[in-house]
Design a protein around this motif. Structure first.
Motif, PDB file in Angstrom:
ATOM      1  N   ILE A 309       0.861  -1.211  -0.036  1.00 61.90           N
ATOM      2  CA  ILE A 309      -0.178  -0.017  -0.105  1.00 61.90           C
ATOM      3  C   ILE A 309       0.869   1.119   0.066  1.00 61.90           C
ATOM      4  CG2 ILE A 309      -1.858   1.550   1.427  1.00 61.90           C
ATOM      5  CD1 ILE A 309      -2.874  -1.443   2.243  1.00 61.90           C
ATOM      6  N   VAL A 310       2.040   1.113   0.793  1.00 60.17           N
ATOM      7  CA  VAL A 310       2.729   2.437   0.704  1.00 60.17           C
ATOM      8  C   VAL A 310       3.505   2.846  -0.629  1.00 60.17           C
ATOM      9  CG1 VAL A 310       4.942   3.158   1.622  1.00 60.17           C
ATOM     10  CG2 VAL A 310       3.484   1.913   3.191  1.00 60.17           C
ATOM     11  N   VAL A 311       3.866   1.634  -1.289  1.00 52.87           N
ATOM     12  CA  VAL A 311       4.504   1.970  -2.623  1.00 52.87           C
ATOM     13  C   VAL A 311       3.561   2.161  -3.680  1.00 52.87           C
ATOM     14  CG1 VAL A 311       5.966   0.942  -4.281  1.00 52.87           C
ATOM     15  CG2 VAL A 311       6.283   0.651  -1.968  1.00 52.87           C
ATOM     16  N   VAL A 312       2.329   1.646  -3.356  1.00 52.79           N
ATOM     17  CA  VAL A 312       1.245   1.797  -4.595  1.00 52.79           C
ATOM     18  C   VAL A 312       0.984   3.414  -4.301  1.00 52.79           C
ATOM     19  CG1 VAL A 312      -1.376   1.484  -4.898  1.00 52.79           C
ATOM     20  CG2 VAL A 312       0.173  -0.453  -4.663  1.00 52.79           C
ATOM     21  N   ASN A 313       0.630   3.861  -3.218  1.00 51.10           N
ATOM     22  CA  ASN A 313       0.439   5.344  -2.712  1.00 51.10           C
ATOM     23  C   ASN A 313       1.435   6.033  -3.456  1.00 51.10           C
ATOM     24  OD1 ASN A 313      -2.036   4.796  -1.568  1.00 51.10           O
ATOM     25  ND2 ASN A 313      -1.012   4.796   0.574  1.00 51.10           N
ATOM     26  N   LYS A 320       2.336   7.592 -11.822  1.00 48.75           N
ATOM     27  CA  LYS A 320       2.793   6.368 -12.544  1.00 48.75           C
ATOM     28  C   LYS A 320       1.459   5.209 -12.005  1.00 48.75           C
ATOM     29  CE  LYS A 320       7.656   7.136 -12.348  1.00 48.75           C
ATOM     30  NZ  LYS A 320       9.060   6.594 -12.116  1.00 48.75           N
ATOM     31  N   ILE A 321       0.645   5.355 -12.795  1.00 49.01           N
ATOM     32  CA  ILE A 321      -0.614   4.559 -12.829  1.00 49.01           C
ATOM     33  C   ILE A 321      -0.424   3.061 -13.085  1.00 49.01           C
ATOM     34  CG2 ILE A 321      -2.930   4.157 -13.455  1.00 49.01           C
ATOM     35  CD1 ILE A 321      -2.767   6.690 -11.566  1.00 49.01           C
ATOM     36  N   ASP A 322       0.422   2.812 -14.237  1.00 54.19           N
ATOM     37  CA  ASP A 322       0.543   1.607 -14.953  1.00 54.19           C
ATOM     38  C   ASP A 322       1.268   0.561 -13.818  1.00 54.19           C
ATOM     39  OD1 ASP A 322      -0.580   1.833 -17.173  1.00 54.19           O
ATOM     40  OD2 ASP A 322       1.162   2.848 -18.042  1.00 54.19           O
ATOM     41  N   GLU A 323       2.326   1.506 -13.038  1.00 54.10           N
ATOM     42  CA  GLU A 323       3.138   0.666 -12.280  1.00 54.10           C
ATOM     43  C   GLU A 323       2.527   0.285 -11.029  1.00 54.10           C
ATOM     44  OE1 GLU A 323       4.109   3.160 -13.824  1.00 54.10           O
ATOM     45  OE2 GLU A 323       6.100   3.221 -14.589  1.00 54.10           O
ATOM     46  N   ARG A 348      -8.389   8.411  -7.109  1.00 56.47           N
ATOM     47  CA  ARG A 348      -8.221   9.837  -6.856  1.00 56.47           C
ATOM     48  C   ARG A 348      -7.131  10.200  -8.055  1.00 56.47           C
ATOM     49  NH1 ARG A 348      -8.728   8.524  -1.385  1.00 56.47           N
ATOM     50  NH2 ARG A 348      -6.569   7.951  -1.098  1.00 56.47           N
ATOM     51  N   THR A 349      -6.144   9.371  -8.162  1.00 53.57           N
ATOM     52  CA  THR A 349      -5.082   9.805  -9.277  1.00 53.57           C
ATOM     53  C   THR A 349      -5.861  10.003 -10.709  1.00 53.57           C
ATOM     54  OG1 THR A 349      -3.528   8.925  -7.754  1.00 53.57           O
ATOM     55  CG2 THR A 349      -2.624   9.341  -9.956  1.00 53.57           C
ATOM     56  N   LEU A 350      -6.291   8.678 -10.981  1.00 55.67           N
ATOM     57  CA  LEU A 350      -6.959   8.860 -12.455  1.00 55.67           C
ATOM     58  C   LEU A 350      -8.045   9.779 -12.542  1.00 55.67           C
ATOM     59  CD1 LEU A 350      -7.845   4.867 -12.273  1.00 55.67           C
ATOM     60  CD2 LEU A 350      -6.352   6.025 -14.018  1.00 55.67           C
ATOM     61  N   VAL A 351      -8.713  10.209 -11.348  1.00 56.32           N
ATOM     62  CA  VAL A 351      -9.837  11.342 -11.487  1.00 56.32           C
ATOM     63  C   VAL A 351      -9.012  12.896 -11.712  1.00 56.32           C
ATOM     64  CG1 VAL A 351     -11.422  12.995 -10.085  1.00 56.32           C
ATOM     65  CG2 VAL A 351     -11.631  10.354 -10.281  1.00 56.32           C
ATOM     66  N   GLU A 352      -7.881  12.941 -11.176  1.00 57.42           N
ATOM     67  CA  GLU A 352      -7.289  13.998 -11.325  1.00 57.42           C
ATOM     68  C   GLU A 352      -6.524  14.203 -12.794  1.00 57.42           C
ATOM     69  OE1 GLU A 352      -4.043  14.029  -8.265  1.00 57.42           O
ATOM     70  OE2 GLU A 352      -5.694  14.012  -6.519  1.00 57.42           O
ATOM     71  N   LEU A 353      -6.103  13.118 -13.200  1.00 57.19           N
ATOM     72  CA  LEU A 353      -5.536  12.795 -14.618  1.00 57.19           C
ATOM     73  C   LEU A 353      -6.625  13.007 -15.729  1.00 57.19           C
ATOM     74  CD1 LEU A 353      -2.592  10.185 -13.964  1.00 57.19           C
ATOM     75  CD2 LEU A 353      -2.360  12.704 -14.293  1.00 57.19           C
ATOM     76  N   ASN A 354      -8.030  13.042 -15.187  1.00 64.44           N
ATOM     77  CA  ASN A 354      -9.248  12.936 -15.923  1.00 64.44           C
ATOM     78  C   ASN A 354      -9.136  11.597 -16.825  1.00 64.44           C
ATOM     79  OD1 ASN A 354     -11.592  14.323 -16.761  1.00 64.44           O
ATOM     80  ND2 ASN A 354     -10.443  15.134 -18.723  1.00 64.44           N
ATOM     81  N   GLU A 355      -8.425  10.664 -16.532  1.00 68.86           N
ATOM     82  CA  GLU A 355      -8.761   9.297 -17.080  1.00 68.86           C
ATOM     83  C   GLU A 355      -9.950   8.651 -16.621  1.00 68.86           C
ATOM     84  OE1 GLU A 355      -5.346   7.011 -17.630  1.00 68.86           O
ATOM     85  OE2 GLU A 355      -3.981   8.448 -17.570  1.00 68.86           O
ATOM     86  N   LEU A 356     -11.110   8.983 -17.072  1.00 67.61           N
ATOM     87  CA  LEU A 356     -12.369   8.740 -16.163  1.00 67.61           C
ATOM     88  C   LEU A 356     -12.748   7.332 -16.714  1.00 67.61           C
ATOM     89  CD1 LEU A 356     -14.444  12.036 -15.937  1.00 67.61           C
ATOM     90  CD2 LEU A 356     -13.221  10.744 -14.021  1.00 67.61           C
ATOM     91  N   HIS A 357     -12.588   7.119 -17.903  1.00 65.71           N
ATOM     92  CA  HIS A 357     -13.041   5.699 -18.586  1.00 65.71           C
ATOM     93  C   HIS A 357     -12.285   4.778 -17.862  1.00 65.71           C
ATOM     94  CE1 HIS A 357     -14.369   2.951 -21.445  1.00 65.71           C
ATOM     95  NE2 HIS A 357     -13.183   2.605 -21.628  1.00 65.71           N
ATOM     96  N   ARG A 358     -10.925   4.970 -17.669  1.00 70.21           N
ATOM     97  CA  ARG A 358     -10.088   3.913 -16.847  1.00 70.21           C
ATOM     98  C   ARG A 358     -10.738   3.677 -15.532  1.00 70.21           C
ATOM     99  NH1 ARG A 358      -3.490   3.856 -17.047  1.00 70.21           N
ATOM    100  NH2 ARG A 358      -3.129   1.822 -16.426  1.00 70.21           N
ATOM    101  N   ALA A 359     -10.905   4.809 -14.871  1.00 72.49           N
ATOM    102  CA  ALA A 359     -11.284   4.496 -13.537  1.00 72.49           C
ATOM    103  C   ALA A 359     -12.779   3.704 -13.324  1.00 72.49           C
ATOM    104  CB  ALA A 359     -11.670   6.229 -13.114  1.00 72.49           C
ATOM    105  N   ILE A 360     -13.541   3.988 -14.292  1.00 73.90           N
ATOM    106  CA  ILE A 360     -14.824   3.090 -14.388  1.00 73.90           C
ATOM    107  C   ILE A 360     -14.468   1.606 -14.575  1.00 73.90           C
ATOM    108  CG2 ILE A 360     -17.036   2.915 -15.704  1.00 73.90           C
ATOM    109  CD1 ILE A 360     -16.879   5.813 -16.521  1.00 73.90           C
ATOM    110  N   VAL A 376     -16.121   5.105  -0.755  1.00 72.87           N
ATOM    111  CA  VAL A 376     -15.337   6.176  -1.058  1.00 72.87           C
ATOM    112  C   VAL A 376     -14.796   6.004  -2.564  1.00 72.87           C
ATOM    113  CG1 VAL A 376     -12.914   6.960  -0.817  1.00 72.87           C
ATOM    114  CG2 VAL A 376     -14.281   6.500   1.416  1.00 72.87           C
ATOM    115  N   SER A 377     -14.833   4.477  -3.080  1.00 72.18           N
ATOM    116  CA  SER A 377     -14.322   4.305  -4.368  1.00 72.18           C
ATOM    117  C   SER A 377     -15.396   4.785  -5.266  1.00 72.18           C
ATOM    118  CB  SER A 377     -14.383   2.448  -4.403  1.00 72.18           C
ATOM    119  OG  SER A 377     -13.742   2.129  -3.633  1.00 72.18           O
TER     120      SER A 377
END
Length: 508
Positions: A309-313, A320-323, A348-360, A376-377
């Motif tokens: 979790i620490v490293v994912v955050n 670096k979403i892919d990682e 939260r990161t996907l939303v900030e990057l406006n990658e909404l399709h990927r978030a869905i 929250v998700s």
């Protein structure tokens, strides 16, 4: 009521007995008798007499720990103290006293616990330590200190357990000055020597207060050999969250302490490395943190979800979403339970990057990879869709999915939906959301109300806007009516002005 096992099935050895049927029978009887206070009057314990032949400390301990009602356990304990008949001359062991004391203190029944220990002459350093901790857990520092002084009076120079208990209470209460004074006084009195646990608790308290240099000094001067808990406590102190600049001097000091740990023959465990990992992240040394994690993995350490979790955050901070996704897949591959907190960082990161399709897609795929989304998700993605033009159909689909999964909407998400449908000009859905909010007594914020009223007025639905305003005032009498009235008047004036202007253009 459960039946007793046949006497023919019972051997003479208590260890060979299958205790579960007997425990269940005793529990059923206690529930039927239902004692409701420490000393129930006019309640005979004679029905328990048939269990006398089966008494042994193991059975008594199991019966006590199985009881959810402490008075049931105490009634049984008191009967077993002097059972009738008592063919085996049964007496309670220390484990029996510990079990009943733990249960009574857990339910804050201090007087019955203390009275029992006094009567049985078991009021020792060990049990007083438990009383001190129980009072501390309730926030009663005064009573905890009183009982520490009682331990000193009763046990003279043998109150180490009570000493460590009061130290833990003072750390939890964040009364570090009192902690140091008490510790120093005990050392000066010279009655006994604090042990490694005592020093570790003192170090933890100093670190908690941010007094890292003082903690280091205690560590360097402690007369006993530190153990892994001592090292981890100090390392955690160096790596805990503070100002960024000091966090960069401190992580390196933590690494030095870890080297000293190895030199002292104390093996670093997962908690040690996790502290270093967190420290590097707090200090903003993301690249080092990621490399450190890779080194941990390469050493085949028993990594748990916390390390991942620490490293994912950290990957999310670096965008670096892919990682981050790859690391989550790695957790799955290793059989480590996936944690929804990590996914929420990704959302939260996907939303900030406006990658909404990927978030869905990620939100809908979560159950298939062993982790269910939580409120929250959904809220992170849905509210972002509501703020984005042309995405309300997808928002509605996710809300339906959320409801199917048993997760309800709160005022925040309702507010997002109200604004989203209003901005999209979908008056039917906006009014439905508004009515649901009123029906559930969710207060509609001024901003959401403004967007909603603007939409209604722009469509010429001024009367409906007035009606919805009255609904708010009727449902929430304590609300600031003037604020809502002002918003409604402003939008009505704008609408009426536009109509007059349009009529003037037509007449010319």
């Amino acid at each position: 009521m459960a039946l007793l096992p046949s006497t023919r099935a019972i051997t003479s050895s208590a260890q060979a007995l299958d205790l579960i049927p007997i425990v269940n029978s005793i529990t059923s009887l206690l529930q039927a008798l239902n004692p409701r206070n420490p000393n129930p009057k006019n309640l005979s314990s004679s029905p328990l007499n048939r269990f006398s032949p089966f008494l042994d400390p193991n059975l008594v301990t199991i019966v006590i720990t199985k009881q959810t009602n402490p008075f049931h356990a105490l009634f049984f304990f008191n009967w077993a103290s002097n059972p009738n008949p008592n063919p085996k001359n049964y007496t309670h062991s220390l484990r029996c006293y510990e079990a009943i004391t733990n249960l009574l203190l857990h339910h804050s029944l201090f007087y019955p616990a203390i009275n029992l220990l006094k009567k049985s002459q078991k009021l020792s350093d060990f049990f007083i330590g438990k009383i001190i901790k129980a009072y501390g857990d309730e926030g009663n520092i005064k009573a905890a200190i009183f009982w520490f002084n009682q331990a000193k009076a009763i046990e003279k120079d043998k109150y180490l357990y009570s000493f460590n208990s009061i130290l833990g209470v003072l750390v939890k209460a964040n009364t570090i000055d009192l902690l140091r004074t008490l510790f120093d006084n005990v050392v000066k009195e010279g009655g006994f020597q604090p042990d490694v646990s005592s020093y570790t608790i003192l170090i933890r308290g100093l670190c908690k207060k941010g007094m890292i240099e003082s903690a280091q000094k205690v560590f360097d001067e402690m007369p006993c050999k530190p153990n892994s808990f001592t090292f981890n406590t100090l390392i955690n102190g160096f790596c805990k969250k503070g100002d960024m600049e000091s966090a960069r001097g401190k992580v390196d000091e933590a690494k030095t302490v870890m080297s000293e740990m190895w030199l002292n023959g104390v093996k670093a465990n997962a908690a040690t490395h996790l502290n270093i990992l967190k420290g590097l992240c707090i200090a903003g040394r993301s690249a080092e943190a990621i490399e450190y994690f890779r080194w941990m993995a390469s050493c085949n350490m028993d990594l748990d979800a916390k390390s991942y979790i620490v490293v994912v955050n950290e990957y999310c901070k670096l965008r670096k979403i892919d990682e981050a996704v790859s690391l989550l897949n790695g957790m799955c591959g290793r059989g480590i339970s996936l944690n929804v907190i990590s996914f929420n960082s990704l959302f939260r990161t996907l939303v900030e990057l406006n990658e909404l399709h990927r978030a869905i897609l990620l939100l809908l795929q979560m159950p298939q990879i062993g982790c269910s989304p939580n409120y929250v998700s959904y809220c992170t993605v849905v509210c972002s869709l509501c703020r984005t033009e042309g995405r309300m159909r997808e928002a509605g689909y996710l809300v339906d999915d959320m409801l199917r999964n048993g997760i309800g909407l709160d005022a925040t998400m309702y507010g997002c939906l109200l604004e989203g449908y209003s901005e999209a000009g979908n008056e039917e859905m906006a009014m439905q959301v508004f009515k649901e909010m009123i029906g559930k007594s969710y207060v509609i914020g001024l901003e959401s109300f403004s967007v909603f009223v603007k939409m209604l007025c722009s469509k010429g639905m001024i009367v409906k806007a007035e009606n919805f305003f009255e609904d708010i005032c009727r449902t929430f009498p304590a609300v600031e009516r003037d604020g809502y009235r002002k918003i409604l008047d402003e939008h009505q004036q704008i609408t009426q002005g536009s109509i007059k202007e349009h009529q003037g253009e037509e007449s010319s």
